[in-house]
Design a protein around this motif. Structure first.
Motif, PDB file in Angstrom:
ATOM      1  N   GLU A 217       0.817  -1.207   0.000  1.00  0.00           N
ATOM      2  CA  GLU A 217       0.000   0.000   0.000  1.00  0.00           C
ATOM      3  C   GLU A 217       0.861   1.272   0.000  1.00  0.00           C
ATOM      4  O   GLU A 217       0.605   2.203  -0.760  1.00  0.00           O
ATOM      5  N   ASP A 218       1.878   1.305   0.859  1.00  0.00           N
ATOM      6  CA  ASP A 218       2.789   2.456   0.881  1.00  0.00           C
ATOM      7  C   ASP A 218       3.413   2.661  -0.496  1.00  0.00           C
ATOM      8  O   ASP A 218       3.450   3.777  -1.028  1.00  0.00           O
TER       9      ASP A 218
ATOM     10  N   SER B  95       0.940   4.039  -3.116  1.00  0.00           N
ATOM     11  CA  SER B  95       0.103   5.232  -2.912  1.00  0.00           C
ATOM     12  C   SER B  95       0.907   6.492  -2.636  1.00  0.00           C
ATOM     13  O   SER B  95       0.340   7.523  -2.321  1.00  0.00           O
ATOM     14  N   TYR B  96       2.224   6.427  -2.760  1.00  0.00           N
ATOM     15  CA  TYR B  96       3.062   7.618  -2.560  1.00  0.00           C
ATOM     16  C   TYR B  96       4.101   7.628  -3.669  1.00  0.00           C
ATOM     17  O   TYR B  96       5.169   7.031  -3.552  1.00  0.00           O
TER      18      TYR B  96
ATOM     19  N   ASN C 106       5.991   9.672  -7.250  1.00  0.00           N
ATOM     20  CA  ASN C 106       6.224  10.781  -8.164  1.00  0.00           C
ATOM     21  C   ASN C 106       6.127  10.238  -9.578  1.00  0.00           C
ATOM     22  O   ASN C 106       6.896   9.354  -9.964  1.00  0.00           O
TER      23      ASN C 106
ATOM     24  N   GLU D 274      -0.120  11.670  -4.192  1.00  0.00           N
ATOM     25  CA  GLU D 274      -1.257  10.746  -4.312  1.00  0.00           C
ATOM     26  C   GLU D 274      -1.836  10.783  -5.726  1.00  0.00           C
ATOM     27  O   GLU D 274      -2.670   9.933  -6.067  1.00  0.00           O
TER      28      GLU D 274
ATOM     29  N   GLU E 152      14.115  13.771  -3.128  1.00  0.00           N
ATOM     30  CA  GLU E 152      13.464  14.646  -2.156  1.00  0.00           C
ATOM     31  C   GLU E 152      13.715  14.210  -0.717  1.00  0.00           C
ATOM     32  O   GLU E 152      13.030  14.676   0.200  1.00  0.00           O
TER      33      GLU E 152
ATOM     34  N   TRP F 268      13.297  11.268   0.853  1.00  0.00           N
ATOM     35  CA  TRP F 268      12.539  10.201   1.498  1.00  0.00           C
ATOM     36  C   TRP F 268      12.935   8.883   0.841  1.00  0.00           C
ATOM     37  O   TRP F 268      13.532   8.872  -0.238  1.00  0.00           O
TER      38      TRP F 268
ATOM     39  N   ARG G   9      14.168  10.148   5.338  1.00  0.00           N
ATOM     40  CA  ARG G   9      13.145   9.567   6.184  1.00  0.00           C
ATOM     41  C   ARG G   9      12.500   8.416   5.439  1.00  0.00           C
ATOM     42  O   ARG G   9      12.005   8.606   4.328  1.00  0.00           O
TER      43      ARG G   9
ATOM     44  N   ILE H  20       9.716   6.110   4.471  1.00  0.00           N
ATOM     45  CA  ILE H  20       8.261   6.163   4.473  1.00  0.00           C
ATOM     46  C   ILE H  20       7.718   5.042   5.350  1.00  0.00           C
ATOM     47  O   ILE H  20       8.270   3.949   5.378  1.00  0.00           O
TER      48      ILE H  20
ATOM     49  N   GLY I 201       5.153   6.835  10.276  1.00  0.00           N
ATOM     50  CA  GLY I 201       4.161   7.648  10.965  1.00  0.00           C
ATOM     51  C   GLY I 201       4.637   9.057  11.253  1.00  0.00           C
ATOM     52  O   GLY I 201       5.661   9.516  10.732  1.00  0.00           O
ATOM     53  N   LEU I 202       3.893   9.739  12.125  1.00  0.00           N
ATOM     54  CA  LEU I 202       4.114  11.159  12.368  1.00  0.00           C
ATOM     55  C   LEU I 202       5.408  11.442  13.145  1.00  0.00           C
ATOM     56  O   LEU I 202       5.926  12.548  13.101  1.00  0.00           O
TER      57      LEU I 202
ATOM     58  N   ALA J 286       8.276   9.530  12.884  1.00  0.00           N
ATOM     59  CA  ALA J 286       9.378   8.762  12.301  1.00  0.00           C
ATOM     60  C   ALA J 286      10.669   9.568  12.382  1.00  0.00           C
ATOM     61  O   ALA J 286      10.671  10.763  12.129  1.00  0.00           O
TER      62      ALA J 286
END
Ligand code: HEM
Lengths: 206, 301
Positions: free
Chosen positions: B55-56, B59-60, B62, B71, B121, B123, B265, B267, B270-271, B273
């Motif tokens: 899913e990650d 759904s994320y 470029n 998205e 970027e 991530w 970071r 992916i 969570g908030l 991380a």
């Protein structure tokens, strides 16, 4: 105009503090979504929250700038909400900055490096700094102490903050993206309505 | 080909940590402490790699053909036409022509490779790809001796590509590799993720994966492969040469002019991380550093 008259009458009954309540509720709602990774926050909540706060901040700054032209050109009176809109904008920029510093970059030293090394962050920071004196003086006591004329002059900084925010946005996107251009055009347009064109003469250089 | 790259990460890495630790203990028991000790460093580093969820990964993304938001591709790429799919192979090759996907892949070994994926970027993700080594495909089409580079091109389907309609960047998206990079056993042409056919938003039906370079080098939905003797154009390099070099190797010591590349970071945390240090060549230094020996990586970024 009838519609405007009705609107003005209705707005007279809406207390200005509702703007603060709505702003706080919205900020908490965004944070809560990020915390629980809902919807657009599902995968990368930190960056999405950072952007969401930045975007609301810019929208509120623009909304604040609309107040005077709306009154002058349409007779719509939103003056009593302006302070609340501006102060709420400041708090969204603060939240935006805190997400950037605490959740995203995660190190004070690196926050500093980012501010001095990355032009788009530098510009954002300048916008933030411009808003601080405005937030501090957004109360009746300050207006009295400074005097109306000085206070009004100081609060022209809102335009600077808005422009810096828009340039910050323009600078950070990749490729050709329409959103930051729209904000910039709107802010420049609003600024143009405030300039007293007749008083602008080429500066005398002697 | 020098060697076939061996994947030390397996699907088992996706299993819950407790089960995984069990497996490791069994392995350690079987191999004996001496062996485990000798390879401990690498094994340790790899053991920390856990693939992101399907899913990650889906759904994320470029994929500017479908919009600039992360998205947007998941939302908009559904209409991409991937069947039939034809890939034009041309330039300095012995067997040029229009290949169907099946023809191009026929007879080649499909592999699963769990790679780190580092976006420019700052991530990152870990992705279990399925695909073939690009080297095998190139061997099949017959690379002529004067060829020095491989150029790639993404499909353009303006009707279904909102980013193309809006001219976010010039299209078609193009990318390129030096021939030795293209021939490297780490370099894949991927056709799937987690054993599923490649989702449209990830570059269906076939895309490049170069795990030691920033993600934008790993061009999606490829319709053309050209062998050439000149450095081919690369989209982001054309758009902004100061920010995106032709090589674009992951390098924590060379910052992007607008942000730091020292950390990233992953992916999925969570908030809250935390960031982690970005590894030289995205952790594939042992495998690929020799390709760039003697090159100043500050100049050839
Ligand atoms: C007047 C003040 C500011 C305004 C109006 C503002 C507004 C914005 C907006 C609209 C965005 C883009 C949102 C989007 O992509 O939808 C943004 C992004 C960003 N802002 Fe600000 N900002 C301000 C100040 C700051 C400050 C003080 C900092 C940090 C010191 C900062 C750091 C960032 C960063 C790092 C991003 C990009 C996040 C990313 O990489 O995606 N901003 N800001």
């Amino acid at each position: 105009m009838d519609v405007v008259g009705t609107l003005n009458a209705a707005l007279r009954r809406v207390p200005a503090w509702l703007v603060y309540v709505a702003g706080a509720a919205w900020a908490v709602w965004l944070f809560w979504q990020a915390l629980n990774q809902l919807g657009p926050y599902k995968v990368e909540p930190i960056n999405v929250l950072e952007r969401a706060y930045g975007e609301v901040a810019l929208q509120l700054l623009v909304a604040g700038l609309f107040v005077t032209p709306l009154r002058r050109f349409l007779g719509l009176n939103l003056l009593k909400f302006r302070r609340a809109i501006g102060v709420t904008a400041f708090f969204f920029v603060l939240a935006h900055f805190l997400v950037f510093a605490v959740l995203d970059v995660q190190s004070l030293e690196r926050v500093w490096t980012e501010i001095v090394k990355r032009p788009y962050v530098t510009v954002g920071m300048a916008g933030f700094l411009a808003l601080i004196p405005l937030a501090i003086t957004s109360n009746n006591l300050s207006i009295r102490k400074l005097g109306g004329a000085t206070w009004r002059k100081l609060h022209k900084l809102t335009y600077a903050a808005g422009l810096l925010g828009a340039v910050h946005f323009l600078w950070l996107v990749k490729g050709f993206q329409i959103e930051p251009i729209i904000y910039t055009v709107i802010i420049v347009g609003l600024l143009a309505t405030r300039v007293k064109w007749s008083s602008l003469r080429p500066a005398a250089t002697a | 080909m020098a060697y076939r790259w061996k994947n030390d990460l397996t699907r088992a890495d996706v299993t819950p940590k407790a089960a995984y630790l069990n497996r490791r203990q069994i392995m350690a028991g079987a191999m004996g402490l001496g062996v485990a000790g000798a390879t401990g460093g690498v094994a340790q580093a790899q053991a920390e790699l856990e693939p992101n969820s399907f899913e990650d990964i889906t759904s994320y993304n470029n994929f500017y053909e479908f919009g600039t938001g992360k998205e947007d591709p998941a939302r908009n790429a559904g209409a991409l036409v991937t069947e039939p799919w034809s890939i034009k192979v041309d330039g300095m090759v012995d067997n040029p022509g229009d290949y169907t996907l099946a023809d191009l892949l026929d007879g080649l070994t499909a592999e699963e490779r769990i790679y780190r994926f580092r976006c420019v970027e700052a991530w990152s993700m870990v992705v279990p790809w399925n695909g073939v080594e690009l080297a095998d495909v190139l061997a099949k089409v017959g690379v002529q001796s004067q060829a020095k580079y491989v150029a790639f091109e993404t499909t353009v389907q303006p009707d279904v590509m909102i980013g193309v309609q809006r001219r976010v960047i010039p299209f078609p998206y193009v990318e390129g590799l030096r021939l030795d990079e293209a021939m490297h056993p780490l370099t894949l042409l991927a056709t799937g993720i987690y054993g599923e056919p490649m989702p449209n938003q990830n570059g269906a039906p076939i895309r490049l994966v170069v795990p030691w370079k920033y993600g934008f080098k790993s061009i999606k939905s490829i319709v053309r492969i050209t062998l050439t003797d000149e450095e081919p154009p690369a989209s982001w390099n054309i758009i902004n040469p100061r920010e995106y070099g032709f090589y674009s190797n992951v390098n924590p010591n060379v910052d992007h002019p607008r942000w730091s590349q020292a950390t990233e970071r992953q992916i999925g945390g969570g908030l809250f991380a935390s960031r982690k240090d970005t590894l030289m060549f995205n952790g594939y230094e042992a495998e690929v550093a020799s390709l760039y020996e003697g090159m100043d990586l500050n100049e050839f970024y």
